[in-house]
Motif scaffolding. Structure first.
Motif, short mmCIF file in Angstrom:
data_model
loop_
_atom_site.label_atom_id
_atom_site.label_comp_id
_atom_site.label_asym_id
_atom_site.label_seq_id
_atom_site.Cartn_x
_atom_site.Cartn_y
_atom_site.Cartn_z
N VAL A 142 43.37 26.61 40.03
CA VAL A 142 44.46 26.96 39.12
C VAL A 142 45.72 26.20 39.51
CG1 VAL A 142 45.96 28.85 38.36
CG2 VAL A 142 43.50 29.23 38.60
N ALA A 143 46.00 26.12 40.81
CA ALA A 143 47.20 25.42 41.28
C ALA A 143 47.10 23.92 41.00
CB ALA A 143 47.39 25.66 42.77
N ALA A 144 45.90 23.35 41.09
CA ALA A 144 45.72 21.92 40.82
C ALA A 144 46.09 21.57 39.39
CB ALA A 144 44.29 21.51 41.12
N LEU A 145 45.97 22.54 38.48
CA LEU A 145 46.36 22.33 37.08
C LEU A 145 47.82 22.68 36.85
CD1 LEU A 145 43.21 23.73 35.26
CD2 LEU A 145 43.95 21.35 35.38
N TYR A 152 47.42 35.71 38.03
CA TYR A 152 46.19 35.83 38.82
C TYR A 152 46.41 36.78 40.00
CZ TYR A 152 44.47 31.89 36.11
OH TYR A 152 44.06 31.09 35.08
N LEU A 153 47.53 36.65 40.66
CA LEU A 153 47.82 37.53 41.78
C LEU A 153 48.10 38.96 41.30
CD1 LEU A 153 50.05 35.06 43.82
CD2 LEU A 153 47.66 35.69 44.27
N ALA A 154 48.72 39.08 40.14
CA ALA A 154 48.99 40.42 39.58
C ALA A 154 47.70 41.16 39.27
CB ALA A 154 49.85 40.30 38.32
N ALA A 155 46.61 40.44 39.04
CA ALA A 155 45.34 41.08 38.69
C ALA A 155 44.79 41.93 39.83
CB ALA A 155 44.31 40.02 38.30
N PHE A 156 45.23 41.70 41.06
CA PHE A 156 44.79 42.55 42.16
C PHE A 156 45.21 44.00 41.92
CE2 PHE A 156 44.54 38.54 44.62
CZ PHE A 156 43.25 38.69 45.13
N ALA A 157 46.41 44.20 41.38
CA ALA A 157 46.88 45.56 41.08
C ALA A 157 46.27 46.09 39.79
CB ALA A 157 48.41 45.57 40.98
#
Length: 228
Positions: A142-145, A152-157
């Protein structure tokens, strides 16, 4: 959610990119790649390309293909990664970097289809354990794009559960601030969220090996939060 969501997103990829045929000729360095392999690759139906064929193509950037073939191949490449077919080949960010070189030339619909697939793949990963690829590999792609890692990080919650918690524990232990994904992750780990999620999950599984594992990761997340 899960495999069905990834499958639907994959079919949308095939539909959106169907207008791109395989080029009649594929540029390739004959000293680096066997011309017979290139010809066989070009003639193989898209969905029947094997992981070995795809891996050979990706491992020869600049010597196999000129980019005109990539839109045709993207659906098969991405779905192969998500299905775990490419675990013995190059990492997902290898493909993402190849895509990034042509990203600006693609239509908004094509870029959205790729992003939609990545989101589905990510959510499926967070709800399954073990996963075909470690979550940090997907974040690197994702970061490479140069896409925003925030959702994406919010999906953990948004997707609580044992699988998500174990993946978060892996992310906390991984924490690589020297690369692009790591820098974005570093900022997120400096917030209260990771530690709070891990402590809550550790309480749910208190007294079990999983609970101990999550508590250890939560302690590390607290340390990271205090030092960043």
């Amino acid at each position: 959610m899960g495999a069905d969501e990834v499958e639907r997103a994959g079919e949308r990829l095939y539909a959106v990119f169907a207008r791109h045929p395989m080029p009649a000729d594929m540029a390739a360095c004959e000293h680096c790649v066997d011309p017979a392999d290139v010809d066989r690759f070009r003639r193989t139906p898209l969905r029947l390309l094997t992981p070995d064929q795809l891996g050979s193509y990706l491992s020869n950037p600049g010597t196999w293909g000129d980019g005109s073939e990539l839109p045709h191949l993207v659906p098969r490449l991405l779905t192969a990664y998500a299905a775990g077919e490419m675990v013995d080949q190059s990492w997902p960010d290898t493909l993402a970097r190849r895509i990034a070189g042509h990203w600006a030339d693609w239509t908004p619909v094509e870029r959205y289809a790729v992003e939609d697939f990545l989101r589905a793949w990510w959510r499926s990963t967070l709800t399954s354990w073990p996963s075909e690829h470690p979550p940090e590999d997907i974040l690197d792609a994702v970061a490479a794009l140069e896409l925003d890692l925030g959702p994406y990080l919010a999906a953990f919650a948004e997707l609580p559960g044992p699988a998500s918690s174990r993946h978060l524990a892996e992310i906390v232990r991984w924490s690589a601030p020297d690369d692009r994904a790591g820098r974005a992750l570093d900022r997120w780990l400096a917030s209260d969220t990771p530690a709070e999620l891990l402590w809550a999950a550790a309480v749910v599984d208190a007294g079990t090996p999983l609970g101990d594992e999550l508590a250890e990761a939560a302690t590390l997340a607290d340390l990271l939060r205090r030092t960043r």
